[in-house]
Enzyme design. Structure first.
Site, mmCIF file in Angstrom:
data_model
loop_
_atom_site.group_PDB
_atom_site.id
_atom_site.type_symbol
_atom_site.label_atom_id
_atom_site.label_comp_id
_atom_site.label_asym_id
_atom_site.label_seq_id
_atom_site.Cartn_x
_atom_site.Cartn_y
_atom_site.Cartn_z
ATOM 1 C CD GLU A 87 37.944 29.973 60.404
ATOM 2 O OE1 GLU A 87 38.534 30.380 61.403
ATOM 3 O OE2 GLU A 87 37.644 28.767 60.244
ATOM 4 C CG HIS B 262 35.220 25.294 61.916
ATOM 5 N ND1 HIS B 262 36.114 24.484 61.238
ATOM 6 C CD2 HIS B 262 35.934 26.342 62.383
ATOM 7 C CE1 HIS B 262 37.323 25.035 61.325
ATOM 8 N NE2 HIS B 262 37.238 26.159 62.018
HETATM 9 O O1 G3P Z 1 38.437 28.151 63.654
HETATM 10 C C1 G3P Z 1 39.717 28.648 63.492
HETATM 11 C C2 G3P Z 1 40.430 28.000 62.430
HETATM 12 O O2 G3P Z 1 39.788 27.181 61.543
HETATM 13 C C3 G3P Z 1 41.717 28.535 62.028
HETATM 14 O O3 G3P Z 1 42.624 27.552 62.341
HETATM 15 O O4 G3P Z 1 44.819 26.755 63.003
HETATM 16 O O5 G3P Z 1 44.575 28.299 61.057
HETATM 17 O O6 G3P Z 1 44.223 29.166 63.363
HETATM 18 P P1 G3P Z 1 44.154 27.970 62.439
#
Ligand code: G3P
Length: 220
Positions: free
Chosen positions: A137, A89
């Protein structure tokens, strides 16, 4: 994991650790038993006893068993009730060699692996290791409330294209800022087979309603 998947990363918010993790897990479970719950490693046991949902650890180490004080052992996490683990992550990055070793260690113990990548190039490299799925991400959108599927749709489409060149069967998820049914629907339209969400669910005043909303977006 079933696809399209909704993965809720509990991270380490006050609403999502210890006893609060169990409370949150129950609310999410009432919305959907297939929602994956990625909890603090020390909460894997209690959360997996409390709900039927697949529980994932947020991190594991690929160390062999033996004299490794502080190591988070894959077998220990599995025996605590985990069905899988997040790997790499953005908030717990690993080098490529460690990612590969961790994917293999998870596989060896029958744990699913959801490996995060901050961009499409890294996602394609990770596809060679054959995890269960890859989640792209963009770090700058994490926790922003601005979704990757709206703000950076090309990151999702490029990742899907590059990863499928390496392995046409690989599942690609996306995450960062996903907050609404529309964000989740858009992610699926862009080719993602699920979303990884944290703050929109964990910080919601009604996590069950938020999860139901996201599931609608994913499942149509
Ligand atoms: O692992 C999910 C993440 O990093 C996204 O975070 O708070 O933007 O949904 P968020």
């Amino acid at each position: 994991m079933k696809f399209p998947s909704l993965v809720v990363n509990f991270k380490a918010y006050e609403q999502s650790i210890g006893d609060s993790a169990v409370e949150l897990a129950k609310k999410i479970s009432n919305a959907g038993k297939g929602v994956v719950l990625a909890v603090q490693d020390v909460d894997v046991f209690r959360v997996s006893k409390a709900v039927e949902n697949p529980v994932f650890a947020q991190h594991v180490d690929p160390d062999p068993e033996g004299a490794f004080t502080g190591s988070i052992q894959v077998r220990a996490v599995k025996e605590a009730g985990a069905k899988g683990t997040l790997i790499n992550h953005s908030e717990h990055r690993l080098d490529l060699e460690t990612i590969e070793k961790t994917v293999h260690a998870a596989k060896e113990h029958g744990l699913e692996s959801l490996v995060c990548a901050q961009d499409e190039e890294l996602a394609a490299q990770i596809a060679h290791f054959k995890p269960t799925a890859i989640a792209v991400e963009p770090p700058e959108l994490i926790g922003s409330g601005i979704s990757v599927s709206k703000a950076k749709p090309e990151v999702v489409t490029n990742t899907v294209a590059l990863v499928k060149q390496v392995d046409p069967d690989m599942h690609v998820l996306c995450g960062a800022g996903i907050s609404s049914q529309e964000d989740a629907r858009r992610a699926v339209e862009l080719g993602a087979q699920g979303v990884l969400v944290a703050s929109a669910v964990v910080k919601s005043s009604d996590p069950k309603a938020k999860v139901l909303d996201l599931l609608k977006g994913l499942n149509g």
